[in-house]
Write a protein that holds these residues in place. Sequence first.
Motif, mmCIF file in Angstrom:
data_model
loop_
_atom_site.group_PDB
_atom_site.id
_atom_site.type_symbol
_atom_site.label_atom_id
_atom_site.label_comp_id
_atom_site.label_asym_id
_atom_site.label_seq_id
_atom_site.Cartn_x
_atom_site.Cartn_y
_atom_site.Cartn_z
ATOM 1 N N ILE A 121 0.830 -1.204 0.000
ATOM 2 C CA ILE A 121 0.000 0.000 0.000
ATOM 3 C C ILE A 121 0.865 1.256 0.000
ATOM 4 C CG2 ILE A 121 -1.645 1.365 1.356
ATOM 5 C CD1 ILE A 121 -2.895 -1.279 2.286
ATOM 6 N N LEU A 122 1.873 1.278 0.878
ATOM 7 C CA LEU A 122 2.756 2.443 0.941
ATOM 8 C C LEU A 122 3.576 2.566 -0.330
ATOM 9 C CD1 LEU A 122 3.865 4.830 2.513
ATOM 10 C CD2 LEU A 122 5.469 3.272 3.661
ATOM 11 N N ARG A 123 4.066 1.431 -0.845
ATOM 12 C CA ARG A 123 4.855 1.446 -2.088
ATOM 13 C C ARG A 123 4.023 1.977 -3.253
ATOM 14 N NH1 ARG A 123 9.229 -1.296 -4.293
ATOM 15 N NH2 ARG A 123 9.539 -2.457 -2.362
ATOM 16 N N ASP A 124 2.806 1.442 -3.418
ATOM 17 C CA ASP A 124 1.950 1.867 -4.529
ATOM 18 C C ASP A 124 1.616 3.347 -4.433
ATOM 19 O OD1 ASP A 124 2.013 -0.710 -5.416
ATOM 20 O OD2 ASP A 124 -0.093 -1.175 -4.988
ATOM 21 N N HIS A 125 1.369 3.809 -3.205
ATOM 22 C CA HIS A 125 1.056 5.234 -3.036
ATOM 23 C C HIS A 125 2.231 6.101 -3.457
ATOM 24 C CE1 HIS A 125 -0.183 9.052 -1.389
ATOM 25 N NE2 HIS A 125 0.973 9.108 -0.740
ATOM 26 N N MET A 126 3.423 5.761 -2.982
ATOM 27 C CA MET A 126 4.593 6.569 -3.315
ATOM 28 C C MET A 126 4.941 6.474 -4.794
ATOM 29 S SD MET A 126 7.109 6.122 -0.007
ATOM 30 C CE MET A 126 8.302 7.246 -0.754
ATOM 31 N N ALA A 127 4.801 5.279 -5.374
ATOM 32 C CA ALA A 127 5.118 5.095 -6.793
ATOM 33 C C ALA A 127 4.196 5.901 -7.692
ATOM 34 C CB ALA A 127 5.040 3.616 -7.164
ATOM 35 N N SER A 128 2.981 6.181 -7.197
ATOM 36 C CA SER A 128 2.007 6.905 -8.019
ATOM 37 C C SER A 128 1.946 8.397 -7.718
ATOM 38 C CB SER A 128 0.609 6.302 -7.824
ATOM 39 O OG SER A 128 0.168 6.483 -6.483
ATOM 40 N N SER A 129 2.709 8.850 -6.711
ATOM 41 C CA SER A 129 2.596 10.264 -6.352
ATOM 42 C C SER A 129 3.928 10.944 -6.047
ATOM 43 C CB SER A 129 1.669 10.430 -5.135
ATOM 44 O OG SER A 129 2.186 9.753 -4.005
ATOM 45 N N TRP A 130 5.015 10.190 -6.048
ATOM 46 C CA TRP A 130 6.331 10.767 -5.761
ATOM 47 C C TRP A 130 7.183 10.788 -7.026
ATOM 48 C CZ3 TRP A 130 9.078 11.382 -0.747
ATOM 49 C CH2 TRP A 130 8.194 11.416 0.332
ATOM 50 N N PRO A 131 7.888 11.891 -7.291
ATOM 51 C CA PRO A 131 8.771 11.971 -8.469
ATOM 52 C C PRO A 131 10.133 11.342 -8.175
ATOM 53 C CG PRO A 131 8.772 14.079 -7.327
ATOM 54 C CD PRO A 131 7.802 13.188 -6.577
ATOM 55 N N LEU A 132 10.150 10.022 -8.077
ATOM 56 C CA LEU A 132 11.374 9.311 -7.712
ATOM 57 C C LEU A 132 12.233 9.026 -8.934
ATOM 58 C CD1 LEU A 132 9.741 6.738 -5.259
ATOM 59 C CD2 LEU A 132 11.006 8.801 -4.634
ATOM 60 N N GLY A 133 13.537 9.199 -8.782
ATOM 61 C CA GLY A 133 14.460 8.946 -9.880
ATOM 62 C C GLY A 133 15.735 8.323 -9.365
ATOM 63 N N PRO A 134 16.692 8.036 -10.249
ATOM 64 C CA PRO A 134 17.967 7.466 -9.818
ATOM 65 C C PRO A 134 18.588 8.278 -8.683
ATOM 66 C CG PRO A 134 17.823 7.457 -12.201
ATOM 67 C CD PRO A 134 16.626 8.224 -11.708
ATOM 68 N N GLY A 135 19.007 7.575 -7.650
ATOM 69 C CA GLY A 135 19.546 8.241 -6.467
ATOM 70 C C GLY A 135 18.565 8.225 -5.309
ATOM 71 N N ASP A 136 17.272 7.978 -5.604
ATOM 72 C CA ASP A 136 16.260 7.870 -4.556
ATOM 73 C C ASP A 136 16.080 6.407 -4.172
ATOM 74 O OD1 ASP A 136 15.639 10.653 -4.507
ATOM 75 O OD2 ASP A 136 14.445 10.392 -6.329
ATOM 76 N N GLU A 137 15.310 6.185 -3.129
ATOM 77 C CA GLU A 137 14.967 4.819 -2.735
ATOM 78 C C GLU A 137 13.474 4.715 -2.521
ATOM 79 O OE1 GLU A 137 14.784 4.110 1.907
ATOM 80 O OE2 GLU A 137 16.856 4.098 1.214
ATOM 81 N N LEU A 138 12.959 3.501 -2.699
ATOM 82 C CA LEU A 138 11.550 3.228 -2.456
ATOM 83 C C LEU A 138 11.466 2.020 -1.535
ATOM 84 C CD1 LEU A 138 8.583 3.813 -2.990
ATOM 85 C CD2 LEU A 138 8.717 2.410 -5.054
ATOM 86 N N LEU A 139 11.116 2.271 -0.281
ATOM 87 C CA LEU A 139 11.063 1.254 0.757
ATOM 88 C C LEU A 139 12.346 0.427 0.819
ATOM 89 C CD1 LEU A 139 7.983 2.028 0.711
ATOM 90 C CD2 LEU A 139 7.579 -0.293 1.480
#
Length: 270
Positions: free
Chosen positions: A99-117
């Motif tokens: 749930i947290l991953r899907d939320h962040m993946a759909s609303s955060w501008p993540l790119g190389p250098g960032d992390e997701l969970l």
Amino acid sequence: LSGHPLHAASVFCRLLGISLLRLDGLRLDYIAEESRHALYAQGFEVAQRGEGAVRCALARLQELVDTPQDGPKKIYPALYDRLSHDYADNPDYAEFRRILRDHMASSWPLGPGDELLGEPVHERRLHSVTTAAQETGVDPRRLRKLLVAAGLLAEECDLPDSWAVFDAAEAATILRDLTVLVPAKEFREVIGATRSQFDLLVADGVLIPALETSDTKSVWDPRTGTAFLTGLLWGAVQLRQPQHSWEHISKSAQRLKIGPGVIVRAIIGG
């Protein structure tokens, strides 16, 4: 919640309750030990209504900060840290992590250098107006108008530039055509390098300006910096805490008495 082990569901409610304190301007250390059972109740009030209610609460927490650069640990106190590290390998928490991953993946501008969970991001899926402006060198106000005109961003979107996101793949052609060259200072910010690190990479021929001229300072293509980061971080190992035997590239080069370009090219070459 009834579809999950009682302990995991209870812990999730507590972690969500701790994060929700921020909506009232509170922190965990403001709450007396004998009153902390209320955190379970606060999280449960949201979680019992299902995934949609949880994601709505996560979005409300995001609205409290101006930029994603504040980091998920600040935006979701305890919740992000525990789900990304402490319970990362516990299957009882898999659905809450999703749930947290899907939320962040759909609303955060993540790119190389960032992390997701806890996992490194290798490819950008969403741009924000801010990240696209940094990558192209285009003024954010002008860029936002162009994105709205192209149908990539809703005109009624009232989110700040740092949270106004759009599909990076769909916008790739437009952003490529809009890209303008930037000065070295802005280019350094794109790749997160200090001035001395940048100068050494230039001296070693790792980074090359798009124009060889002394007539203007804007000779650097931001896309070169993004490609450099992507190549450098591909296959990288995410360290959850500092460990012995790990060293920064710049420090390693200094100790070996070589230029950082030797190490960088070896990394990019696999």
